[in-house]
Design a protein around this motif. Sequence first.
Motif, PDB file in Angstrom:
ATOM      1  N   CYS A 150       0.874  -1.179   0.000  1.00  0.00           N
ATOM      2  CA  CYS A 150       0.000   0.000   0.000  1.00  0.00           C
ATOM      3  C   CYS A 150       0.904   1.219   0.000  1.00  0.00           C
ATOM      4  CB  CYS A 150      -0.931   0.030   1.204  1.00  0.00           C
ATOM      5  SG  CYS A 150      -1.810   1.614   1.321  1.00  0.00           S
ATOM      6  N   GLY A 200       0.015   4.171   0.452  1.00  0.00           N
ATOM      7  CA  GLY A 200      -0.402   5.009   1.579  1.00  0.00           C
ATOM      8  C   GLY A 200       0.443   4.764   2.812  1.00  0.00           C
ATOM      9  N   CYS A 229      -6.933  -1.479   1.451  1.00  0.00           N
ATOM     10  CA  CYS A 229      -6.363  -0.981   2.703  1.00  0.00           C
ATOM     11  C   CYS A 229      -7.382  -0.096   3.419  1.00  0.00           C
ATOM     12  CB  CYS A 229      -5.088  -0.174   2.441  1.00  0.00           C
ATOM     13  SG  CYS A 229      -4.516   0.672   3.919  1.00  0.00           S
ATOM     14  N   GLU A 249      -7.048   1.862   5.960  1.00  0.00           N
ATOM     15  CA  GLU A 249      -6.525   3.177   6.335  1.00  0.00           C
ATOM     16  C   GLU A 249      -6.652   4.179   5.183  1.00  0.00           C
ATOM     17  OE1 GLU A 249      -4.986   4.835   9.034  1.00  0.00           O
ATOM     18  OE2 GLU A 249      -5.932   3.166  10.112  1.00  0.00           O
ATOM     19  N   HIS A 250      -6.356   3.687   3.974  1.00  0.00           N
ATOM     20  CA  HIS A 250      -6.219   4.604   2.845  1.00  0.00           C
ATOM     21  C   HIS A 250      -7.270   4.400   1.770  1.00  0.00           C
ATOM     22  CE1 HIS A 250      -2.294   4.402   4.829  1.00  0.00           C
ATOM     23  NE2 HIS A 250      -2.366   5.695   4.673  1.00  0.00           N
TER      24      HIS A 250
HETATM   25 ZN   LIG Z   1      -2.683   1.887   3.387  1.00  0.00          ZN
END
Ligand SMILES: [Zn+2]
Length: 478
Positions: A123, A125, A142, A144-145
């Motif tokens: 990822c 990110g 992902c 988070e991103h």
């Molecule tokens: Zn990520």
Amino acid sequence: MKTFITTSIPYVNGPPHLGHAMEFTIADVLARYARLRGDEVILSIGTDEHGGKIAEKAESLKLTPQEFTDQMSQKFQDLATTLEISNDRFIRTTDKDHEARVQKIWESIKDDLYIKQYQAWYCTGDEAFFSDAVVKKNNNVCPEHNRPYEKIVEENYFFKLSKYNQRIKDLIVSNEFLIIPETKRNEILSLLDEGLEDISVSRPKSKIYWGIPVPGDESQVIYVWFEALLNYITVLGFPDKSDFKDYWPASYQVIGKDIIRFHAAIWPAILMSLGIATPKKLYVHGFINVDNLKMSKSLGNSIDPFAIVDQYGADAFRYFFLRHIPSYDDGNFSWEAMASSYQNELGNELGNAVQRTAVMVKNYLASELPEPESKKAYDQEIGSLIENCRFDKALEQIWLRVKNLNQFIEDQKPWSLYKAGEQKKLVLVLNSQIKALRYIADLLQPFMPDVSDKISLIFNSKQLNLPERTLFPRRDLD
Ligand SMILES: [Zn+2]
């Protein structure tokens, strides 16, 4: 004694947030306290500036990566200035000196590097690799991103991390490498029990061009995380500069809980590979929620640290985040809590004790103060709370003194003594108040340097220096 203290270096893909501001402040308190104790200190902060994510972001803004990182790094330097951080160094991973030293370090750990054909999920990110299990659990995206993991099939350099598993564990178990708090120490120990795998430490230049080239292999750049960790020793001029010999190992490295694996597993392994000591202490702080919610882009609830300092000043910011975010846990920020801490603890408790005492000295003692006594040693109990990174408890102890002082004033009623003409007792009482405030100013020095200086300026000579305005003027929220 020589003391070296570091923060992690923020990745400059976004502007500074509350976590960065708190981390800078924590490291600054440790540094100021060490200086008070008489240590020679280097406090180092900086910015992490390479990697695909930076190049991607710069392109989207039609800037070169260098132009973009120049602008972003400046924001973090401004944050440090705004928060009165007393850093001695500010390292950027795009500094030519860092880049050259990283390449030298690469050469000297060559025995622990090998080339391997590699398949994994990445990822951008996170600038990190993920296992099949994690990717499957997150349905290929992902969380988070909110971007799909990229399948990567590459030939990369690998670092023999697994080789150091047991030695790292031994160091942590023996507390030779002390991880504070205990909960985080246990977390990393259980990770080590699962066993560390070797890690990829380079990427093909065809995929990521914004990085430090692998020496002797033009087709590869050094993985951003790997070289960013090295900042902690390149900043001291490893291997040849005397600062490295004098100041390493670090007394404290301050990090957030999301990067503990990098700092408690990968970083010590690199140091072992180089044949040098691991840091003495790694302090891991928690996350800051806002209104009891995790800060996130989608919620749009992230708060600009500059906005808080604009409204309340740097010292009130420093006070709030060290007293009200639990030192050994996650914590919460809200504007209401900030306002209440400012008005009650700072204004009504500390501010009043100072203001009342100053006015009474002016009115009852013709502004005459007792001879300033020689500097008292820093309170042992509070000092050891700071050394153990219990900043919340340390401030609680200092505040107990502030509260006791206010209670003492209420009990002794200097105004009644004045009316009754009990001059001798009045002088004794006011002198006790002054001495208490002089000591409180000393104790506050690492936490609120500006407020501490102001209190000292009022009381630390033979003649009162009555301030024009109160220390904490009312700032009502609109
Ligand atoms: Zn990520």
